[in-house]
Design a protein around this motif. Structure first.
Motif, PDB file in Angstrom:
ATOM      1  N   LYS A  21       0.835  -1.197   0.000  1.00  0.00           N
ATOM      2  CA  LYS A  21       0.000   0.000   0.000  1.00  0.00           C
ATOM      3  C   LYS A  21       0.870   1.248   0.000  1.00  0.00           C
ATOM      4  O   LYS A  21       1.786   1.368   0.786  1.00  0.00           O
ATOM      5  CB  LYS A  21      -0.914  -0.014   1.229  1.00  0.00           C
ATOM      6  N   ASN A  22       0.557   2.182  -0.872  1.00  0.00           N
ATOM      7  CA  ASN A  22       1.351   3.399  -0.964  1.00  0.00           C
ATOM      8  C   ASN A  22       0.424   4.579  -1.205  1.00  0.00           C
ATOM      9  O   ASN A  22      -0.292   4.616  -2.196  1.00  0.00           O
ATOM     10  CB  ASN A  22       2.366   3.270  -2.106  1.00  0.00           C
ATOM     11  N   ILE A  23       0.418   5.526  -0.273  1.00  0.00           N
ATOM     12  CA  ILE A  23      -0.440   6.704  -0.393  1.00  0.00           C
ATOM     13  C   ILE A  23       0.414   7.963  -0.453  1.00  0.00           C
ATOM     14  O   ILE A  23       1.288   8.170   0.381  1.00  0.00           O
ATOM     15  CB  ILE A  23      -1.419   6.802   0.794  1.00  0.00           C
ATOM     16  N   TYR A  24       0.142   8.789  -1.465  1.00  0.00           N
ATOM     17  CA  TYR A  24       0.859  10.055  -1.634  1.00  0.00           C
ATOM     18  C   TYR A  24      -0.144  11.204  -1.617  1.00  0.00           C
ATOM     19  O   TYR A  24      -1.227  11.109  -2.197  1.00  0.00           O
ATOM     20  CB  TYR A  24       1.610  10.067  -2.970  1.00  0.00           C
ATOM     21  N   GLU A  25       0.212  12.292  -0.944  1.00  0.00           N
ATOM     22  CA  GLU A  25      -0.601  13.512  -0.973  1.00  0.00           C
ATOM     23  C   GLU A  25       0.309  14.706  -1.210  1.00  0.00           C
ATOM     24  O   GLU A  25       1.333  14.856  -0.541  1.00  0.00           O
ATOM     25  CB  GLU A  25      -1.368  13.701   0.334  1.00  0.00           C
ATOM     26  N   SER A  26      -0.067  15.545  -2.154  1.00  0.00           N
ATOM     27  CA  SER A  26       0.729  16.718  -2.484  1.00  0.00           C
ATOM     28  C   SER A  26       0.786  17.693  -1.311  1.00  0.00           C
ATOM     29  O   SER A  26      -0.213  17.909  -0.616  1.00  0.00           O
ATOM     30  CB  SER A  26       0.122  17.426  -3.700  1.00  0.00           C
ATOM     31  N   ALA A  27       1.947  18.285  -1.116  1.00  0.00           N
ATOM     32  CA  ALA A  27       2.109  19.288  -0.059  1.00  0.00           C
ATOM     33  C   ALA A  27       1.275  20.532  -0.359  1.00  0.00           C
ATOM     34  O   ALA A  27       0.971  21.317   0.536  1.00  0.00           O
ATOM     35  CB  ALA A  27       3.585  19.657   0.067  1.00  0.00           C
ATOM     36  N   SER A  28       0.887  20.693  -1.619  1.00  0.00           N
ATOM     37  CA  SER A  28       0.091  21.858  -2.033  1.00  0.00           C
ATOM     38  C   SER A  28      -1.398  21.545  -2.114  1.00  0.00           C
ATOM     39  O   SER A  28      -2.167  22.338  -2.671  1.00  0.00           O
ATOM     40  CB  SER A  28       0.575  22.352  -3.406  1.00  0.00           C
ATOM     41  N   PHE A  29      -1.801  20.401  -1.569  1.00  0.00           N
ATOM     42  CA  PHE A  29      -3.194  19.968  -1.715  1.00  0.00           C
ATOM     43  C   PHE A  29      -4.188  21.024  -1.231  1.00  0.00           C
ATOM     44  O   PHE A  29      -5.132  21.374  -1.945  1.00  0.00           O
ATOM     45  CB  PHE A  29      -3.438  18.659  -0.961  1.00  0.00           C
ATOM     46  N   ASP A  30      -4.008  21.527  -0.023  1.00  0.00           N
ATOM     47  CA  ASP A  30      -4.963  22.491   0.540  1.00  0.00           C
ATOM     48  C   ASP A  30      -5.073  23.754  -0.305  1.00  0.00           C
ATOM     49  O   ASP A  30      -6.172  24.274  -0.528  1.00  0.00           O
ATOM     50  CB  ASP A  30      -4.563  22.856   1.971  1.00  0.00           C
ATOM     51  N   ASP A  31      -3.945  24.252  -0.786  1.00  0.00           N
ATOM     52  CA  ASP A  31      -3.954  25.472  -1.593  1.00  0.00           C
ATOM     53  C   ASP A  31      -4.636  25.254  -2.942  1.00  0.00           C
ATOM     54  O   ASP A  31      -5.396  26.110  -3.413  1.00  0.00           O
ATOM     55  CB  ASP A  31      -2.519  25.963  -1.828  1.00  0.00           C
ATOM     56  N   LYS A 164      -5.758   7.935  -8.591  1.00  0.00           N
ATOM     57  CA  LYS A 164      -5.150   9.253  -8.429  1.00  0.00           C
ATOM     58  C   LYS A 164      -6.178  10.359  -8.633  1.00  0.00           C
ATOM     59  O   LYS A 164      -7.175  10.183  -9.339  1.00  0.00           O
ATOM     60  CB  LYS A 164      -3.986   9.438  -9.400  1.00  0.00           C
ATOM     61  N   ILE A 165      -5.912  11.493  -7.987  1.00  0.00           N
ATOM     62  CA  ILE A 165      -6.751  12.675  -8.128  1.00  0.00           C
ATOM     63  C   ILE A 165      -5.861  13.812  -8.603  1.00  0.00           C
ATOM     64  O   ILE A 165      -4.784  14.038  -8.048  1.00  0.00           O
ATOM     65  CB  ILE A 165      -7.413  13.070  -6.793  1.00  0.00           C
ATOM     66  N   LYS A 172      -2.026  19.269 -11.890  1.00  0.00           N
ATOM     67  CA  LYS A 172      -1.067  18.677 -10.954  1.00  0.00           C
ATOM     68  C   LYS A 172      -1.676  17.517 -10.166  1.00  0.00           C
ATOM     69  O   LYS A 172      -2.852  17.535  -9.820  1.00  0.00           O
ATOM     70  CB  LYS A 172      -0.555  19.745  -9.985  1.00  0.00           C
ATOM     71  N   LEU A 173      -0.828  16.527  -9.879  1.00  0.00           N
ATOM     72  CA  LEU A 173      -1.244  15.380  -9.080  1.00  0.00           C
ATOM     73  C   LEU A 173      -1.459  15.820  -7.636  1.00  0.00           C
ATOM     74  O   LEU A 173      -0.586  16.441  -7.024  1.00  0.00           O
ATOM     75  CB  LEU A 173      -0.174  14.286  -9.135  1.00  0.00           C
ATOM     76  N   LEU A 174      -2.629  15.492  -7.089  1.00  0.00           N
ATOM     77  CA  LEU A 174      -2.970  15.883  -5.724  1.00  0.00           C
ATOM     78  C   LEU A 174      -2.846  14.728  -4.737  1.00  0.00           C
ATOM     79  O   LEU A 174      -2.416  14.909  -3.599  1.00  0.00           O
ATOM     80  CB  LEU A 174      -4.411  16.412  -5.677  1.00  0.00           C
ATOM     81  N   TRP A 175      -3.239  13.539  -5.197  1.00  0.00           N
ATOM     82  CA  TRP A 175      -3.309  12.379  -4.293  1.00  0.00           C
ATOM     83  C   TRP A 175      -3.206  11.108  -5.115  1.00  0.00           C
ATOM     84  O   TRP A 175      -3.715  11.040  -6.233  1.00  0.00           O
ATOM     85  CB  TRP A 175      -4.636  12.417  -3.542  1.00  0.00           C
ATOM     86  N   LYS A 176      -2.525  10.111  -4.562  1.00  0.00           N
ATOM     87  CA  LYS A 176      -2.387   8.845  -5.269  1.00  0.00           C
ATOM     88  C   LYS A 176      -2.347   7.696  -4.270  1.00  0.00           C
ATOM     89  O   LYS A 176      -1.734   7.803  -3.210  1.00  0.00           O
ATOM     90  CB  LYS A 176      -1.110   8.837  -6.114  1.00  0.00           C
ATOM     91  N   TYR A 177      -2.994   6.619  -4.630  1.00  0.00           N
ATOM     92  CA  TYR A 177      -3.087   5.451  -3.754  1.00  0.00           C
ATOM     93  C   TYR A 177      -2.908   4.204  -4.610  1.00  0.00           C
ATOM     94  O   TYR A 177      -3.664   3.976  -5.550  1.00  0.00           O
ATOM     95  CB  TYR A 177      -4.453   5.466  -3.068  1.00  0.00           C
ATOM     96  N   GLU A 178      -1.901   3.405  -4.298  1.00  0.00           N
ATOM     97  CA  GLU A 178      -1.629   2.188  -5.050  1.00  0.00           C
ATOM     98  C   GLU A 178      -1.727   0.972  -4.138  1.00  0.00           C
ATOM     99  O   GLU A 178      -1.361   1.034  -2.968  1.00  0.00           O
ATOM    100  CB  GLU A 178      -0.234   2.239  -5.680  1.00  0.00           C
ATOM    101  N   LYS A 179      -2.203  -0.122  -4.699  1.00  0.00           N
ATOM    102  CA  LYS A 179      -2.333  -1.333  -3.896  1.00  0.00           C
ATOM    103  C   LYS A 179      -2.326  -2.571  -4.786  1.00  0.00           C
ATOM    104  O   LYS A 179      -2.867  -2.560  -5.890  1.00  0.00           O
ATOM    105  CB  LYS A 179      -3.636  -1.297  -3.093  1.00  0.00           C
TER     106      LYS A 179
END
Length: 216
Positions: A21-31, A164-165, A172-179
């Motif tokens: 499982k691998n989850i990524y969230e951009s540091a700029s997501f909120d902005d 991914k979102i 830009k990539l905001l969030w990604k989840y792989e499984k």
């Protein structure tokens, strides 16, 4: 001794699941998502490896799996949305596919268009898409009977999925989840998505509870 071996086996399986499982969230997501109101869910780009399947049949089956994931995600988000779990809405997939069809876009040429282009065409703030690699027809249902030795024989692995979102304005990539997809992740596409997203619910970026925890 038996208890010790069982404990080691369970720990091994736990580490294996975590590693898959691998989850990524951009540091700029909120902005980037401050004004997001609605997202569109696309059919997933799918690679299907099946034995004894002619070219045209494989093409049709691949497309079916792609839309099955799209529908399963819509079902999951719809149920959670009714419980007011998200701070965004999701465009109905029937509407998404209708608009795309009107513009001459379908599964066969979907990957030609950028996130920014698709967001503008669909009138949404962001795009949920992904990839799916399978060696079984997950939408049809698969065996979930599991043996520890399946890992060593390779019979436990059905493929891999990535969700991914991306932001509509910037692409830009905001969030990604792989499984990895295994016998333990679900007997069909709907169950896979349900289990997968529930496992990641605390890290899903549009989850109201997650945002509340972040602000506290």
């Amino acid at each position: 001794m038996i208890r010790y071996l069982l404990l080691v086996s369970l720990l091994f399986l736990g580490f294996t699941v975590d590693a898959q499982k691998n989850i990524y969230e951009s540091a700029s997501f909120d902005d980037l998502t401050d004004d997001h109101q609605i997202l569109a869910i696309l059919p997933f780009i799918t690679q299907l490896e099946l034995e004894q399947s002619p070219g045209e049949e494989l093409k049709s089956l691949t497309e079916r799996e792609a839309y099955a994931v799209q529908n399963a995600l819509e079902t999951y988000f719809s149920i959670r949305k009714k419980k007011k779990k998200f701070n965004v809405d999701f465009q109905e997939t029937k509407e998404t596919n209708r608009i795309l069809k009107e513009k001459g876009i379908d599964y066969t040429n979907l990957d030609v268009y950028s996130t920014k282009e698709l967001s503008k065409i669909l009138g949404v703030d962001g795009i949920i898409s992904g990839s799916l690699d399978l060696n079984v027809l997950l939408s049809k249902g698969v065996s979930t009977e599991f043996s520890f030795f399946d890992y060593f024989r390779g019979d436990a692995n059905y493929g891999r999925i990535g969700i991914k979102i991306a932001d509509g304005d910037t692409g830009k990539l905001l969030w990604k989840y792989e499984k990895a997809i295994t016998k333990k992740t679900g007997k069909n596409t709907t169950e896979l998505i349900d289990k997968m997203m529930k496992a990641a619910s605390r890290k899903f970026p549009y989850d109201k509870e997650k945002k509340r925890r972040k602000n506290n």
